[in-house]
Design a protein around this motif. Sequence first.
Motif, mmCIF file in Angstrom:
data_model
loop_
_atom_site.group_PDB
_atom_site.id
_atom_site.type_symbol
_atom_site.label_atom_id
_atom_site.label_comp_id
_atom_site.label_asym_id
_atom_site.label_seq_id
_atom_site.Cartn_x
_atom_site.Cartn_y
_atom_site.Cartn_z
ATOM 1 N N ASP A 61 8.081 13.293 5.292
ATOM 2 C CA ASP A 61 6.917 12.733 5.680
ATOM 3 C C ASP A 61 6.611 11.478 6.230
ATOM 4 O OD1 ASP A 61 5.388 15.169 5.427
ATOM 5 O OD2 ASP A 61 4.926 14.393 3.361
ATOM 6 N N GLN A 62 7.942 10.840 6.780
ATOM 7 C CA GLN A 62 7.885 9.449 7.564
ATOM 8 C C GLN A 62 7.165 9.443 8.885
ATOM 9 O OE1 GLN A 62 9.214 6.732 6.093
ATOM 10 N NE2 GLN A 62 8.691 7.994 4.435
ATOM 11 N N GLU A 63 7.414 10.587 9.357
ATOM 12 C CA GLU A 63 6.384 10.629 10.698
ATOM 13 C C GLU A 63 5.100 10.621 10.783
ATOM 14 O OE1 GLU A 63 6.021 13.603 14.502
ATOM 15 O OE2 GLU A 63 6.784 14.526 12.779
ATOM 16 N N LEU A 64 4.386 10.923 9.389
ATOM 17 C CA LEU A 64 3.102 10.531 9.089
ATOM 18 C C LEU A 64 3.001 8.967 8.996
ATOM 19 C CD1 LEU A 64 2.236 13.353 6.366
ATOM 20 C CD2 LEU A 64 0.792 12.576 8.721
ATOM 21 N N VAL A 65 3.849 8.550 8.003
ATOM 22 C CA VAL A 65 3.741 7.238 7.571
ATOM 23 C C VAL A 65 3.749 6.305 9.093
ATOM 24 C CG1 VAL A 65 4.692 5.207 6.732
ATOM 25 C CG2 VAL A 65 4.601 7.524 5.333
ATOM 26 N N ALA A 66 4.653 6.603 9.990
ATOM 27 C CA ALA A 66 5.086 5.835 11.174
ATOM 28 C C ALA A 66 3.659 5.936 11.930
ATOM 29 C CB ALA A 66 6.329 6.412 11.705
ATOM 30 N N MET A 108 0.838 -1.079 -0.006
ATOM 31 C CA MET A 108 -0.149 -0.046 -0.078
ATOM 32 C C MET A 108 0.892 1.276 0.029
ATOM 33 S SD MET A 108 -2.842 1.078 2.834
ATOM 34 C CE MET A 108 -3.846 -0.313 2.792
ATOM 35 N N ASP A 109 0.538 2.350 -0.777
ATOM 36 C CA ASP A 109 1.461 3.392 -0.958
ATOM 37 C C ASP A 109 1.320 4.148 0.213
ATOM 38 O OD1 ASP A 109 -0.335 5.939 -1.558
ATOM 39 O OD2 ASP A 109 -1.114 4.231 -2.436
ATOM 40 N N PRO A 110 2.134 5.033 0.587
ATOM 41 C CA PRO A 110 2.172 5.962 1.951
ATOM 42 C C PRO A 110 0.918 6.749 2.178
ATOM 43 C CG PRO A 110 4.524 6.036 1.058
ATOM 44 C CD PRO A 110 3.519 5.260 0.112
ATOM 45 N N VAL A 111 0.359 7.477 0.995
ATOM 46 C CA VAL A 111 -0.580 8.273 1.326
ATOM 47 C C VAL A 111 -1.908 7.543 1.408
ATOM 48 C CG1 VAL A 111 -2.139 9.896 -0.050
ATOM 49 C CG2 VAL A 111 0.480 10.083 -0.187
ATOM 50 N N THR A 112 -2.044 6.224 0.826
ATOM 51 C CA THR A 112 -3.254 5.509 0.949
ATOM 52 C C THR A 112 -3.274 4.847 2.394
ATOM 53 O OG1 THR A 112 -3.219 4.845 -1.456
ATOM 54 C CG2 THR A 112 -4.375 3.481 -0.092
ATOM 55 N N LEU A 113 -1.996 4.562 3.026
ATOM 56 C CA LEU A 113 -1.874 4.073 4.244
ATOM 57 C C LEU A 113 -2.340 5.256 5.281
ATOM 58 C CD1 LEU A 113 -0.974 2.029 6.333
ATOM 59 C CD2 LEU A 113 1.281 3.213 6.155
ATOM 60 N N ILE A 114 -1.927 6.299 4.978
ATOM 61 C CA ILE A 114 -2.467 7.532 6.102
ATOM 62 C C ILE A 114 -4.086 7.672 5.837
ATOM 63 C CG2 ILE A 114 -2.069 10.132 6.132
ATOM 64 C CD1 ILE A 114 0.734 9.656 5.175
ATOM 65 N N VAL A 115 -4.420 7.787 4.802
ATOM 66 C CA VAL A 115 -5.997 7.887 4.528
ATOM 67 C C VAL A 115 -6.629 6.758 5.035
ATOM 68 C CG1 VAL A 115 -8.010 8.561 2.970
ATOM 69 C CG2 VAL A 115 -5.777 9.557 2.776
ATOM 70 N N ALA A 116 -6.410 5.378 5.003
ATOM 71 C CA ALA A 116 -7.031 4.440 5.466
ATOM 72 C C ALA A 116 -6.871 4.511 6.910
ATOM 73 C CB ALA A 116 -6.404 3.234 4.818
ATOM 74 N N ALA A 117 -5.618 4.623 7.586
ATOM 75 C CA ALA A 117 -5.529 4.629 8.991
ATOM 76 C C ALA A 117 -6.301 5.963 9.712
ATOM 77 C CB ALA A 117 -4.196 4.798 9.273
ATOM 78 N N LEU A 118 -6.399 7.136 9.098
ATOM 79 C CA LEU A 118 -7.504 8.040 9.634
ATOM 80 C C LEU A 118 -9.032 7.353 9.536
ATOM 81 C CD1 LEU A 118 -6.102 11.269 8.016
ATOM 82 C CD2 LEU A 118 -6.071 10.726 10.264
ATOM 83 N N ALA A 119 -9.363 6.904 8.592
ATOM 84 C CA ALA A 119 -10.695 6.373 8.463
ATOM 85 C C ALA A 119 -11.078 5.297 9.312
ATOM 86 C CB ALA A 119 -10.878 5.847 6.688
ATOM 87 N N ALA A 120 -10.166 4.321 9.611
ATOM 88 C CA ALA A 120 -10.301 3.159 10.368
ATOM 89 C C ALA A 120 -10.196 3.673 11.793
ATOM 90 C CB ALA A 120 -9.126 2.344 10.346
ATOM 91 N N GLY A 121 -9.500 4.856 12.108
ATOM 92 C CA GLY A 121 -9.438 5.362 13.659
ATOM 93 C C GLY A 121 -11.018 5.976 13.885
ATOM 94 N N ALA A 122 -11.024 6.770 12.865
ATOM 95 C CA ALA A 122 -12.412 7.509 12.859
ATOM 96 C C ALA A 122 -13.511 6.285 13.145
ATOM 97 C CB ALA A 122 -12.837 8.388 11.714
ATOM 98 N N GLY A 123 -13.615 5.524 12.391
ATOM 99 C CA GLY A 123 -14.727 4.565 12.502
ATOM 100 C C GLY A 123 -14.820 3.763 13.937
ATOM 101 N N ALA A 124 -13.583 3.412 14.234
ATOM 102 C CA ALA A 124 -13.339 2.968 15.658
ATOM 103 C C ALA A 124 -13.994 3.822 16.836
ATOM 104 C CB ALA A 124 -11.988 2.392 15.929
ATOM 105 N N GLY A 125 -13.547 5.183 16.532
ATOM 106 C CA GLY A 125 -14.125 6.048 17.570
ATOM 107 C C GLY A 125 -15.604 5.995 17.735
#
Length: 139
Positions: free
Chosen positions: A79-84, A1-18
């Motif tokens: 933007d490695q901090e974002l990916v991490a 998964m490319d880094p930007v897709t990972l970031i957007v997917a993580a945000l969506a998953a985090g919002a969904g869990a909340g």
Amino acid sequence: MDPVTLIVAALAAGAGAGAKGIASAAVKDSYEGLKALVRRRLAGRASGEAALREHEAAPETAGDALHTELVEVYQPDRDQELVAAARELTAMLDGACAGKYEVAVEGAQGVQIGDHNVQTNTYTTPAPSPRPDPGSYRG
């Protein structure tokens, strides 16, 4: 998964869990931290800030605009901090569900795993009946 897709997917998953109320305090903190990093990265870009607000309001449907904005500003060396942070949040969310079910399906028919499921089974052949105990046969 490319880094930007990972970031957007993580945000969506985090919002969904909340939104579902299944996020621990650590997951919520990780989500807020990632969101803050994304907000800083998009600062000064009106369209980027708007895309992040839209994503916060509707993460299931507003991912494309945020993805487009992040692609515009993403710099791999910066933007490695974002990916991490995205990887950390994703790992926390994956771990929150790990070990929830222990399933043994030996000889089972019509197995379903999960919460709040509905299942209807129709079998066309009867399940094999157990063999009678030879000591109980009277002939």
